[in-house]
Design a protein around this motif. Sequence first.
Motif, short mmCIF file in Angstrom:
data_model
loop_
_atom_site.label_atom_id
_atom_site.label_comp_id
_atom_site.label_asym_id
_atom_site.label_seq_id
_atom_site.Cartn_x
_atom_site.Cartn_y
_atom_site.Cartn_z
N GLU A 1 104.18 56.08 55.54
CA GLU A 1 104.29 55.43 54.23
C GLU A 1 102.94 55.39 53.51
OE1 GLU A 1 106.54 51.49 52.44
OE2 GLU A 1 106.02 51.57 54.56
N ASP A 2 101.86 55.15 54.25
CA ASP A 2 100.53 55.11 53.63
C ASP A 2 99.53 55.59 54.68
OD1 ASP A 2 98.04 54.50 52.51
OD2 ASP A 2 98.84 52.79 51.42
N TRP A 3 99.34 56.90 54.72
CA TRP A 3 98.48 57.51 55.74
C TRP A 3 97.06 56.96 55.69
CZ3 TRP A 3 98.17 59.80 60.19
CH2 TRP A 3 97.02 60.48 60.55
N GLN A 4 96.52 56.81 54.51
CA GLN A 4 95.12 56.38 54.39
C GLN A 4 94.95 54.96 54.92
OE1 GLN A 4 92.60 58.33 53.75
NE2 GLN A 4 93.98 60.05 53.42
N GLN A 5 95.88 54.07 54.60
CA GLN A 5 95.78 52.69 55.08
C GLN A 5 95.95 52.64 56.60
OE1 GLN A 5 98.29 49.93 52.95
NE2 GLN A 5 97.64 48.18 54.16
N PHE A 6 96.89 53.43 57.11
CA PHE A 6 97.09 53.48 58.56
C PHE A 6 95.86 54.08 59.24
CE2 PHE A 6 98.32 56.06 62.24
CZ PHE A 6 98.84 55.08 63.07
N LYS A 7 95.38 55.18 58.71
CA LYS A 7 94.23 55.88 59.29
C LYS A 7 93.01 54.97 59.40
CE LYS A 7 91.31 59.94 58.34
NZ LYS A 7 91.13 61.12 57.46
N ALA A 8 92.83 54.12 58.40
CA ALA A 8 91.65 53.25 58.35
C ALA A 8 91.63 52.23 59.47
CB ALA A 8 91.58 52.55 56.99
N VAL A 9 92.81 51.89 60.03
CA VAL A 9 92.83 50.90 61.12
C VAL A 9 93.08 51.52 62.48
CG1 VAL A 9 93.58 49.08 59.53
CG2 VAL A 9 95.29 50.33 60.85
N PHE A 10 93.73 52.68 62.51
CA PHE A 10 94.13 53.27 63.79
C PHE A 10 92.97 54.04 64.45
CE2 PHE A 10 96.02 56.72 66.36
CZ PHE A 10 96.80 55.96 67.23
N PHE A 11 92.36 54.95 63.73
CA PHE A 11 91.39 55.83 64.38
C PHE A 11 90.07 55.16 64.76
CE2 PHE A 11 94.35 58.71 62.27
CZ PHE A 11 94.75 59.45 63.38
#
Length: 338
Positions: free
Chosen positions: A323-333
């Motif tokens: 749904e929001d790759w950038q928001q997810f990426k910022a917390v996951f990686f």
Amino acid sequence: MHFCYQLIALFTLVASLLSPVHGAVRSDAIEPYNATLDNFDYPFDVGRFTFDSQGETLSMAYMDVKPQGDPKATVVLLHGKNFSGFYWERVASELVGLSYRVIIPDQIGFGKSSRPEHYQYSFAGLANNTRQLLEHLEVEQATIVGHSMGGMLAVKFAKYVKDKTARVILINPIGLEDYLKWVDYQDPQVFLANELNKTPESIRRYQQKNYYDGNWRPAYQALLEPHIGQLKHPDYPRVAKNNALTYNPIFSEPMVYDLPQLTVPVTLIIGTRDRTGPGRAFKKPGVTHKLGQYHVLGKEVADTLQQGTLIELDGLGHMPQFEDWQQFKAVFFPLFED
């Protein structure tokens, strides 16, 4: 007239930019896929692990993606119920770029793995199958990442296969509440009837409503392709039966009681808009409890963890990584950075 052509070209370009590797697909353009998705392309090479379980010889499909040089560590990505390993493509590619080895199994009954005629599904059993796969691949220990139903499996794996679990990361897992406290148990035959009545449009409507808050993008359509293709194939009754049987552990093996027992670090990544509540249609008489209140459940569960971290993604639902790759990426990686 030239303006109309320019608009058409612009819309076509936007759609292509929004589409993932597999691209947006129309239902009538999808070819039939058999029970093991033999003609459906996965993003990485697919291996096969053959083993015996419950009196049958089964084949477990998996992707084992390795970085250049020696890996820092190994990450195992566990898929949700309505998916299989291929949807981890973007996450896996990023992790490999960070020098991690990434293993992505299709559980028995899912994706390219065997769909047995008869199988007693349990998370303990699926965890044991996954343990055998990791031993076959000579993996000593791994970070276990689970999304949706894969989160339930990740917790059970950490409980039963402690020696191979370095830590657990859960992305909008189901099972943060004990569903049978609030709903009546249903025989798998009930779910089988629902599976046999599915249509391409009903599958899309379910995901649009429950995963994306009523919105829809071309990128989401690609996730439906294997399901729609299998609807068209003579193997679908077997697929439907396995789909129905895998509901049983979701209701009969709640993980919410296991989470406080885990001694490894656990990270919860929760899209707070999520309202996924299996069994909502089968509530016990008089029950007013609201299932799937992830904005509440995340906090409640995090408070029970021995080594727990809660990361909330406001405004996102059950599929934050899509749904929001950038928001997810910022917390996951950042969880994988030194």
